[in-house]
Design a protein around this motif. Structure first.
Motif, PDB file in Angstrom:
ATOM      1  N   ALA A  26     122.059  22.558  19.643  1.00 18.17           N
ATOM      2  CA  ALA A  26     120.711  22.955  20.041  1.00 18.17           C
ATOM      3  C   ALA A  26     120.681  24.416  20.463  1.00 18.17           C
ATOM      4  O   ALA A  26     119.765  25.170  20.101  1.00 18.17           O
ATOM      5  CB  ALA A  26     120.220  22.061  21.176  1.00 18.17           C
ATOM      6  N   MET A  27     121.687  24.836  21.237  1.00 21.89           N
ATOM      7  CA  MET A  27     121.775  26.228  21.679  1.00 21.89           C
ATOM      8  C   MET A  27     121.965  27.167  20.502  1.00 21.89           C
ATOM      9  O   MET A  27     121.355  28.245  20.432  1.00 21.89           O
ATOM     10  CB  MET A  27     122.933  26.357  22.668  1.00 21.89           C
ATOM     11  CG  MET A  27     123.147  27.743  23.263  1.00 21.89           C
ATOM     12  SD  MET A  27     124.116  28.877  22.233  1.00 21.89           S
ATOM     13  CE  MET A  27     125.637  27.960  22.014  1.00 21.89           C
ATOM     14  N   LEU A  28     122.791  26.770  19.532  1.00 20.04           N
ATOM     15  CA  LEU A  28     123.045  27.607  18.365  1.00 20.04           C
ATOM     16  C   LEU A  28     121.771  27.781  17.542  1.00 20.04           C
ATOM     17  O   LEU A  28     121.429  28.897  17.117  1.00 20.04           O
ATOM     18  CB  LEU A  28     124.139  26.978  17.509  1.00 20.04           C
ATOM     19  CG  LEU A  28     124.727  27.853  16.408  1.00 20.04           C
ATOM     20  CD1 LEU A  28     125.484  29.031  16.994  1.00 20.04           C
ATOM     21  CD2 LEU A  28     125.642  27.039  15.505  1.00 20.04           C
ATOM     22  N   GLY A  35     117.014  34.308  19.546  1.00 16.91           N
ATOM     23  CA  GLY A  35     117.866  35.333  20.128  1.00 16.91           C
ATOM     24  C   GLY A  35     118.634  34.906  21.369  1.00 16.91           C
ATOM     25  O   GLY A  35     118.533  33.769  21.835  1.00 16.91           O
ATOM     26  N   ARG A  36     119.408  35.867  21.903  1.00 12.50           N
ATOM     27  CA  ARG A  36     120.306  35.598  23.024  1.00 12.50           C
ATOM     28  C   ARG A  36     119.570  35.193  24.290  1.00 12.50           C
ATOM     29  O   ARG A  36     120.027  34.330  25.031  1.00 12.50           O
ATOM     30  CB  ARG A  36     121.144  36.844  23.331  1.00 12.50           C
ATOM     31  CG  ARG A  36     122.418  36.958  22.513  1.00 12.50           C
ATOM     32  CD  ARG A  36     123.278  38.064  23.069  1.00 12.50           C
ATOM     33  NE  ARG A  36     124.543  38.155  22.346  1.00 12.50           N
ATOM     34  CZ  ARG A  36     125.064  39.279  21.916  1.00 12.50           C
ATOM     35  NH1 ARG A  36     124.432  40.421  22.118  1.00 12.50           N
ATOM     36  NH2 ARG A  36     126.231  39.287  21.290  1.00 12.50           N
ATOM     37  N   ALA A  40     120.340  31.991  26.550  1.00 14.75           N
ATOM     38  CA  ALA A  40     120.742  32.107  27.955  1.00 14.75           C
ATOM     39  C   ALA A  40     119.879  31.205  28.831  1.00 14.75           C
ATOM     40  O   ALA A  40     120.384  30.513  29.726  1.00 14.75           O
ATOM     41  CB  ALA A  40     120.633  33.561  28.411  1.00 14.75           C
ATOM     42  N   GLY A  41     118.575  31.207  28.582  1.00 15.64           N
ATOM     43  CA  GLY A  41     117.695  30.333  29.367  1.00 15.64           C
ATOM     44  C   GLY A  41     118.044  28.870  29.179  1.00 15.64           C
ATOM     45  O   GLY A  41     118.091  28.098  30.142  1.00 15.64           O
ATOM     46  N   PHE A  42     118.311  28.477  27.937  1.00 16.13           N
ATOM     47  CA  PHE A  42     118.684  27.097  27.651  1.00 16.13           C
ATOM     48  C   PHE A  42     119.965  26.711  28.382  1.00 16.13           C
ATOM     49  O   PHE A  42     120.050  25.657  29.028  1.00 16.13           O
ATOM     50  CB  PHE A  42     118.864  26.919  26.146  1.00 16.13           C
ATOM     51  CG  PHE A  42     119.283  25.532  25.732  1.00 16.13           C
ATOM     52  CD1 PHE A  42     118.340  24.568  25.446  1.00 16.13           C
ATOM     53  CD2 PHE A  42     120.633  25.197  25.632  1.00 16.13           C
ATOM     54  CE1 PHE A  42     118.725  23.289  25.058  1.00 16.13           C
ATOM     55  CE2 PHE A  42     121.023  23.930  25.256  1.00 16.13           C
ATOM     56  CZ  PHE A  42     120.067  22.971  24.966  1.00 16.13           C
TER      57      PHE A  42
END
Length: 213
Positions: A26-28, A35-36, A40-42
Motif C-alpha cells: 500500500a505504501m509503495l 510521492g514521498r 511518510a504520512g501513511f
C-alpha cells in the motif's frame, strides 16, 4: 538491561516494518502515485498500529515468561512454527496481479492509522518476530524491561520507516520492486524461515528440561 535485548527488540521492529506485506504494498503504491510526502504520512500513521501490536506482543511474551518459563518456550516453539509457515508460503508464492492505488488519498496518515490498527495479522506476526529475536534473552525478561524494549522497538520502527520513505522516492527502485517482486517475496520467505529455525532451536532446551523434570 542487556544491550543485546534492546538490539533484539529494535531489529525485530525494523524487520517487522521492512518485510513486504499488505502495508508495504500500500505504501509503495501510494508513493508511486503521490510521492514521498504521502508515503511518510501513511507510515507515521501506521506507526500507531505498529506500536500497539508491539506492545501487546511484549505483554504476551513477558507475561508468559513471568508465569512459567516453559510457557515462554512453548510460545517460542509455536511462533517458530508460525514463522516457518509464513516463510514457506512466501518461498512458494506465485506471481499474481496486485491492485494499485488509482485515486488520490487526501489524508494518507489517516489511511495508515486505520491500516495499522486494523491489520489482523499485526499481532501474531509481531509476537512471532519479537519472540524469535528475544528468545536467547528469555531468562532476563520481566516487566521492568517492558519500557526499554518498547522504546527500542519505537527506534526500530522509525528507522525502518525513514528507510522506506527514502526508498519510495527512488523511481528505479519502485520499478525494480515491481519487476522482481516475486523474488523479493521469496527472499523474505527465506528470512522468515531463518528466524523460525532460530526460535525453535532456542526453545528446545527449555522444553526438553521441562519434559525430563
Amino acid at each position: 538491561m542487556e544491550y543485546s535485548m534492546l538490539m533484539g527488540a529494535m531489529l525485530a521492529a525494523a524487520i517487522y516494518v521492512l518485510t513486504p506485506g499488505p502495508a508495504f504494498l500500500a505504501m509503495l503504491g501510494l508513493g508511486a502515485a503521490q510521492g514521498r510526502s504521502a508515503s511518510a504520512g501513511f507510515l507515521f500513521g501506521h506507526l500507531v498500529g505498529d506500536l500497539m501490536w508491539a506492545g501487546l506482543a511484549l505483554v504476551a511474551i513477558i507475561g508468559s515468561r513471568v508465569m512459567d518459563p516453559v510457557v515462554f518456550h512453548a510460545l517460542a516453539m509455536v511462533c517458530g512454527v508460525y514463522l516457518f509457515w509464513l516463510g514457506f508460503r512466501a518461498l512458494t508464492a506465485r506471481r499474481k496481479p496486485e491492485g494499485e492505488l488509482d485515486i488520490a488519498i487526501r489524508h494518507p496518515w489517516r489511511r495508515g492509522l486505520i491500516f495499522g490498527v486494523t491489520n489482523p495479522k499485526g499481532y501474531p506476526v509481531a509476537v512471532a518476530m519479537f519472540t524469535a529475536l528475544l528468545a536467547k534473552n528469555a531468562a532476563m525478561l520481566d516487566w521492568s524491561s517492558m519500557a526499554g524494549l518498547l522504546c527500542a522497538s519505537l527506534v526500530g520502527f522509525v528507522l525502518a520507516d525513514l528507510i522506506l520513505i527514502w526508498l519510495v522516492g527512488l523511481g528505479f527502485l519502485r520499478r525494480f520492486y515491481v519487476r522482481y517482486q516475486i523474488w523479493i517475496v521469496r527472499a523474505t520467505g527465506l528470512i522468515f524461515i531463518g528466524f523460525a529455525i532460530q526460535a525453535i532451536v532456542n526453545s528446545l532446551p527449555g522444553l526438553w528440561t521441562w519434559r525430563k523434570s
